[in-house]
Design an enzyme around this catalytic site. Sequence first.
Site, mmCIF file in Angstrom:
data_model
loop_
_atom_site.group_PDB
_atom_site.id
_atom_site.type_symbol
_atom_site.label_atom_id
_atom_site.label_comp_id
_atom_site.label_asym_id
_atom_site.label_seq_id
_atom_site.Cartn_x
_atom_site.Cartn_y
_atom_site.Cartn_z
ATOM 1 N N CYS A 92 0.838 -1.204 0.000
ATOM 2 C CA CYS A 92 0.000 0.000 0.000
ATOM 3 C C CYS A 92 0.880 1.264 0.000
ATOM 4 O O CYS A 92 1.475 1.581 -1.015
ATOM 5 C CB CYS A 92 -0.991 -0.022 1.159
ATOM 6 N N HIS A 179 -3.701 -5.211 0.547
ATOM 7 C CA HIS A 179 -3.248 -5.551 1.899
ATOM 8 C C HIS A 179 -3.479 -7.025 2.198
ATOM 9 O O HIS A 179 -4.484 -7.385 2.833
ATOM 10 C CB HIS A 179 -4.011 -4.726 2.931
ATOM 11 N N GLU A 181 -2.101 -8.630 4.421
ATOM 12 C CA GLU A 181 -1.994 -8.785 5.877
ATOM 13 C C GLU A 181 -3.278 -8.408 6.612
ATOM 14 O O GLU A 181 -3.451 -8.759 7.782
ATOM 15 C CB GLU A 181 -0.814 -7.959 6.417
#
Length: 233
Positions: A92, A179, A181
């Site tokens: 990002c 993302h 994660e």
Amino acid sequence: MTRVAIVETGAPPPALAERHGDYPAMFRALLGDGYEIETFNIRAGEWPDAAAFDAAIITGSAAGVYETDAWIGDLLDWIRGARGRTRLIGICFGHQAMAQALGGRVEKSDRGWGVGLHRYDVVSNEPWMAPPAATVAIPVSHQDQVVEKPADARVILSSAFTPFAGLAWDEDAITLQGHPEFTPAYAADLTGGRRERIGAAIVDPALESLTRPNDRALVGEWLKRFIGTRVAR
């Protein structure tokens, strides 16, 4: 033990950090066991020696890479110096920072907010993308986008909303706008908390999209394979 530096450039809203953990914790969960992970809060002046790590992951942030805060300029310099000394991964804001540092351009996009679960086409099948996939869907949360890629970068992920959603340089630097994660629960809490700022017309479909199957685990495996190949120093 594979050594990974987390270059921490931002943090979740405090209430969400209490519930879901901070960004380094999210990456630890995504990568799993087998890694010696050290976090560097660069906004507090902590910087890793790139050559001391097998890989470095630059996290997301609420900042824009075009802003004038001193730490952002220092980060762009660090990226240029770290290139070729370790494997670099930008996520990002990290994706945007690497693009900006290495010759691209980032702007607040006139496409508006990207939130929810976004699906990207895999347009370059890299050796670490195993098992392979034609598309991947992962959570996103951004307004800024890479609008010009660096001349020596190749596009690896793309969509109509985010043409430069993933980039790669040689065999030792990759970036993702999305993302992997972020759990769907965290992405939903983050997006839902911005309803007044973003607007219900964007937030409600984004929240619905986060209930669908995603490819976080697959992309996590890709990142682990990428990290596993050492850079000659």
